[in-house]
Design a protein around this motif. Structure first.
Motif, short mmCIF file in Angstrom:
data_model
loop_
_atom_site.label_atom_id
_atom_site.label_comp_id
_atom_site.label_asym_id
_atom_site.label_seq_id
_atom_site.Cartn_x
_atom_site.Cartn_y
_atom_site.Cartn_z
N VAL A 227 0.84 -1.19 0.00
CA VAL A 227 0.00 0.00 0.00
C VAL A 227 0.89 1.25 0.00
CG1 VAL A 227 -1.98 -1.15 1.09
CG2 VAL A 227 -0.25 -0.05 2.53
N VAL A 228 0.27 2.40 -0.20
CA VAL A 228 1.01 3.66 -0.34
C VAL A 228 1.93 3.92 0.85
CG1 VAL A 228 0.75 6.18 -0.48
CG2 VAL A 228 -0.69 4.69 -1.89
N ILE A 229 1.48 3.69 2.06
CA ILE A 229 2.34 3.95 3.23
C ILE A 229 3.57 3.04 3.21
CG2 ILE A 229 1.12 2.42 4.84
CD1 ILE A 229 2.55 5.87 5.71
N ASP A 230 3.43 1.80 2.71
CA ASP A 230 4.59 0.90 2.57
C ASP A 230 5.60 1.50 1.60
OD1 ASP A 230 3.33 -1.02 4.20
OD2 ASP A 230 2.44 -2.03 2.46
N LEU A 231 5.09 2.04 0.50
CA LEU A 231 5.95 2.66 -0.51
C LEU A 231 6.69 3.86 0.07
CD1 LEU A 231 6.91 3.11 -3.45
CD2 LEU A 231 4.79 4.39 -3.83
N ILE A 232 5.98 4.73 0.74
CA ILE A 232 6.59 5.93 1.33
C ILE A 232 7.67 5.55 2.34
CG2 ILE A 232 6.16 7.91 2.85
CD1 ILE A 232 3.38 8.14 1.47
N GLU A 233 7.36 4.61 3.22
CA GLU A 233 8.33 4.19 4.24
C GLU A 233 9.55 3.52 3.63
OE1 GLU A 233 6.25 1.82 7.12
OE2 GLU A 233 5.25 3.56 7.99
N ASP A 234 9.34 2.67 2.63
CA ASP A 234 10.48 1.97 2.02
C ASP A 234 11.39 2.94 1.27
OD1 ASP A 234 11.59 -0.85 1.54
OD2 ASP A 234 11.67 0.10 -0.44
N ILE A 235 10.80 3.90 0.56
CA ILE A 235 11.62 4.89 -0.14
C ILE A 235 12.45 5.69 0.86
CG2 ILE A 235 11.51 7.07 -1.43
CD1 ILE A 235 9.31 5.79 -3.14
N ARG A 236 11.85 6.06 1.98
CA ARG A 236 12.57 6.82 3.01
C ARG A 236 13.71 6.00 3.58
NH1 ARG A 236 11.94 6.47 8.16
NH2 ARG A 236 9.84 5.65 8.04
N GLU A 237 13.44 4.72 3.92
CA GLU A 237 14.46 3.87 4.54
C GLU A 237 15.53 3.41 3.55
OE1 GLU A 237 12.34 0.67 6.41
OE2 GLU A 237 11.35 2.02 7.83
N ALA A 238 15.13 3.05 2.33
CA ALA A 238 16.06 2.45 1.37
C ALA A 238 16.95 3.48 0.69
CB ALA A 238 15.30 1.65 0.32
N ILE A 239 16.38 4.62 0.32
CA ILE A 239 17.17 5.59 -0.46
C ILE A 239 17.13 7.00 0.12
CG2 ILE A 239 17.00 4.26 -2.60
CD1 ILE A 239 14.84 6.24 -3.53
N GLY A 240 16.57 7.15 1.30
CA GLY A 240 16.55 8.46 1.95
C GLY A 240 15.82 9.52 1.13
N ASN A 241 14.75 9.13 0.44
CA ASN A 241 13.95 10.04 -0.40
C ASN A 241 14.77 10.73 -1.49
OD1 ASN A 241 11.62 9.41 1.01
ND2 ASN A 241 11.68 11.22 2.28
#
Length: 121
Positions: A3-17
């Motif tokens: 879901v969208v929140i999973d996407l937002i959190e993973d992008i933040r954690e994996a590549i620092g936005n």
């Protein structure tokens, strides 16, 4: 199902936005010898996205175009979206045969600055 929140959190954690990462779809196929295994079958750039409030999904598409989507284009509008949007499912339209595909995971390629949505076909 992602879901969208999973996407937002993973992008933040994996590549620092990191805003310059290009979004791609990584295609996975079942191994004919072992259906429990998935094999990497290629990758394609995502070229458009749409928030469908009726179906409650965020749909990314692969079209015959030279366009590409970056993290910097999708994160700001998602961060200001209503809370119910955070639970919208993330889907990918590959082509007419493989439309509305479920995203099974996320990944990244730091060398080529790509953020990957893995889908099973």
């Amino acid at each position: 199902m992602k879901v969208v929140i999973d996407l937002i959190e993973d992008i933040r954690e994996a590549i620092g936005n990191a805003e310059d990462y290009v979004l791609t779809a990584g295609l996975l196929k079942e191994d004919t010898n072992d259906p429990a295994k998935l094999l990497y079958a290629g990758e394609a750039k995502l070229t458009s996205f749409q928030l469908d409030e009726t179906k409650r999904v965020l749909v990314f598409s692969i079209e015959n175009s030279k366009d590409e989507i970056t993290v910097g284009e999708i994160i700001p509008p998602l961060l200001i979206a209503d809370m119910d949007v955070m639970m919208y499912e993330v889907r990918v339209n590959v082509n007419a045969q493989y439309s509305d595909m479920e995203v099974v995971g996320f990944g990244k390629n730091d060398e080529e600055r790509r953020y990957v949505f893995f889908i099973k076909i």
